[in-house]
Design an enzyme around this catalytic site. Structure first.
Site, PDB file in Angstrom:
ATOM      1  N   ASP A  63       0.812  -1.220   0.000  1.00 53.62           N
ATOM      2  CA  ASP A  63       0.000   0.000   0.000  1.00 53.62           C
ATOM      3  C   ASP A  63       0.846   1.270   0.000  1.00 53.62           C
ATOM      4  OD1 ASP A  63       0.949  -0.400   2.557  1.00 53.62           O
ATOM      5  OD2 ASP A  63      -1.000  -0.785   3.448  1.00 53.62           O
ATOM      6  N   ASP A 132      -7.842  -2.664  14.083  1.00 52.13           N
ATOM      7  CA  ASP A 132      -9.207  -3.012  13.678  1.00 52.13           C
ATOM      8  C   ASP A 132      -9.238  -4.230  12.751  1.00 52.13           C
ATOM      9  OD1 ASP A 132      -8.076  -1.973  11.392  1.00 52.13           O
ATOM     10  OD2 ASP A 132      -9.479  -0.301  11.172  1.00 52.13           O
ATOM     11  N   HIS A 134      -7.374  -4.624  10.004  1.00 58.49           N
ATOM     12  CA  HIS A 134      -7.080  -4.399   8.581  1.00 58.49           C
ATOM     13  C   HIS A 134      -5.762  -5.043   8.160  1.00 58.49           C
ATOM     14  CE1 HIS A 134      -5.116  -0.322   9.689  1.00 58.49           C
ATOM     15  NE2 HIS A 134      -4.165  -0.964   9.059  1.00 58.49           N
ATOM     16  N   GLU A 139      -9.644  -1.760   5.102  1.00 55.76           N
ATOM     17  CA  GLU A 139     -10.334  -1.456   6.347  1.00 55.76           C
ATOM     18  C   GLU A 139     -11.567  -2.346   6.508  1.00 55.76           C
ATOM     19  OE1 GLU A 139      -8.857   0.176   8.435  1.00 55.76           O
ATOM     20  OE2 GLU A 139      -8.411   2.263   7.944  1.00 55.76           O
TER      21      GLU A 139
HETATM   22  C1  GLP Z   1      -0.656   0.301   8.651  1.00 57.35           C
HETATM   23  C2  GLP Z   1      -0.291  -0.505   7.381  1.00 57.35           C
HETATM   24  C3  GLP Z   1      -0.510  -1.976   7.584  1.00 57.35           C
HETATM   25  C4  GLP Z   1       0.051  -2.355   8.930  1.00 57.35           C
HETATM   26  C5  GLP Z   1      -0.783  -1.740  10.023  1.00 57.35           C
HETATM   27  C6  GLP Z   1      -0.202  -1.948  11.409  1.00 57.35           C
HETATM   28  O1  GLP Z   1      -1.678   1.170   8.540  1.00 57.35           O
HETATM   29  N1  GLP Z   1      -0.972  -0.089   6.196  1.00 57.35           N
HETATM   30  O2  GLP Z   1       0.118  -2.716   6.533  1.00 57.35           O
HETATM   31  O3  GLP Z   1       0.024  -3.755   9.104  1.00 57.35           O
HETATM   32  O4  GLP Z   1      -1.084  -0.394   9.779  1.00 57.35           O
HETATM   33  O5  GLP Z   1       0.863  -1.090  11.666  1.00 57.35           O
HETATM   34  P1  GLP Z   1       1.881  -1.291  12.849  1.00 57.35           P
HETATM   35  O6  GLP Z   1       2.737  -2.459  12.444  1.00 57.35           O
HETATM   36  O7  GLP Z   1       2.671  -0.038  12.912  1.00 57.35           O
HETATM   37  O8  GLP Z   1       1.110  -1.579  14.067  1.00 57.35           O
END
Ligand code: GLP
Length: 256
Positions: A63, A132, A134, A139
């Site tokens: 992404d 959440d 995702h 989402e």
């Molecule tokens: C972000 C990314 C995801 C990631 C998630 C968790 O928004 N787009 O790919 O897995 O949130 O992030 P973190 O690893 O910092 O908790």
């Protein structure tokens, strides 16, 4: 789903790093799906230290934020170059990250899907998980059949990611993300989650119903999905002892 619970993020990461390293040794031209966020940072550090050969590896990131300049410190382009690519011998042309500044976003998304197909599909997709549930930026309520497309972030995700930007208002509202259908086509999925704040999302994804409300729950339908957790992220799993026993008692030939 194979649930691998280790005491610490470091121990869970070293299991994941062994899985990625094995793939790169067995298939030097592997296609890797990569993730951003704080969770895979330890993995990228471990892979850098392993000094693997990335010359023939192709990568696709999950992404990117829409509208952030590529050289913005919080763009996922910057994140990936800073935390992985500049430390390994991957050719620049083998790196694929959605272009959040494309003038034709739908065209760019369709081209991204085509590039994945042209590369022969993703062998191994690394995933984190949002609080959440995702995956990528899919989402809750994302179609389980979705492909790479534009998404609008939820207030919760913008709040979670505000720590990187200084304030919630600075977090872009829109993103490009691989779809859940795209992620499900990867031959192997490897999800990582650490810390208390992921425990509920993990319990729902692993032991709850398959639902768009927790997009990661679709991994229950994937034929080869592994989930590497530290003890905190595993804290709400009802069958944690069983998963630990399974992993500790794997026959040698099955062990990674
Ligand atoms: C972000 C990314 C995801 C990631 C998630 C968790 O928004 N787009 O790919 O897995 O949130 O992030 P973190 O690893 O910092 O908790």
């Amino acid at each position: 789903m194979e649930i691998i619970i280790q005491a610490t993020p470091e121990a869970a990461t070293s299991v994941a790093a062994r899985i990625v390293a094995r793939l790169l040794r067995e298939k030097p031209n592997a296609v890797l799906g990569l993730a951003t966020g704080s969770t895979p940072l330890l993995l990228y550090r471990a892979l850098i230290d392993m000094k693997l050969d990335w010359r023939r590896v192709t990568t696709f990131n999950l992404d990117e934020y829409i509208g952030l300049p590529q050289d913005h410190p919080q763009s996922y382009h910057s994140f990936m170059w800073e935390n992985l690519f500049r430390h390994i011998n991957i050719p620049k042309e083998n790196v694929n990250i959605p272009d959040g500044n494309a003038s034709d976003i739908p065209g760019c998304c369709a081209a991204y899907e085509q590039r994945i197909r042209d590369a022969g599909g993703i062998d191994l997709q690394i995933l984190g998980i949002g609080t959440d549930g995702h995956i990528g930026f899919n989402e809750p309520t994302s179609s389980l059949a979705s492909r790479t497309r534009i998404k609008t972030l939820t207030p919760q995700t913008r709040k979670d990611n505000a720590r990187f930007f200084g304030s919630e208002a600075d977090v872009p509202g829109h993103v490009i993300t691989m779809g859940i259908g795209t992620i499900m086509e990867a031959r192997q999925n490897l999800m990582l989650a650490f810390g208390n704040n992921k425990a509920r999302a993990i319990a729902e994804a692993v032991e709850g119903p398959i639902t768009t409300i927790n997009p990661a729950s679709i991994l229950q339908m994937h034929p080869d999905a592994k989930v590497c957790l530290d003890a905190e992220a595993a804290a709400q799993l009802k069958r944690a002892e069983y998963y630990r026993w399974v992993y500790d008692n794997k026959p040698d030939w099955q062990h990674l």
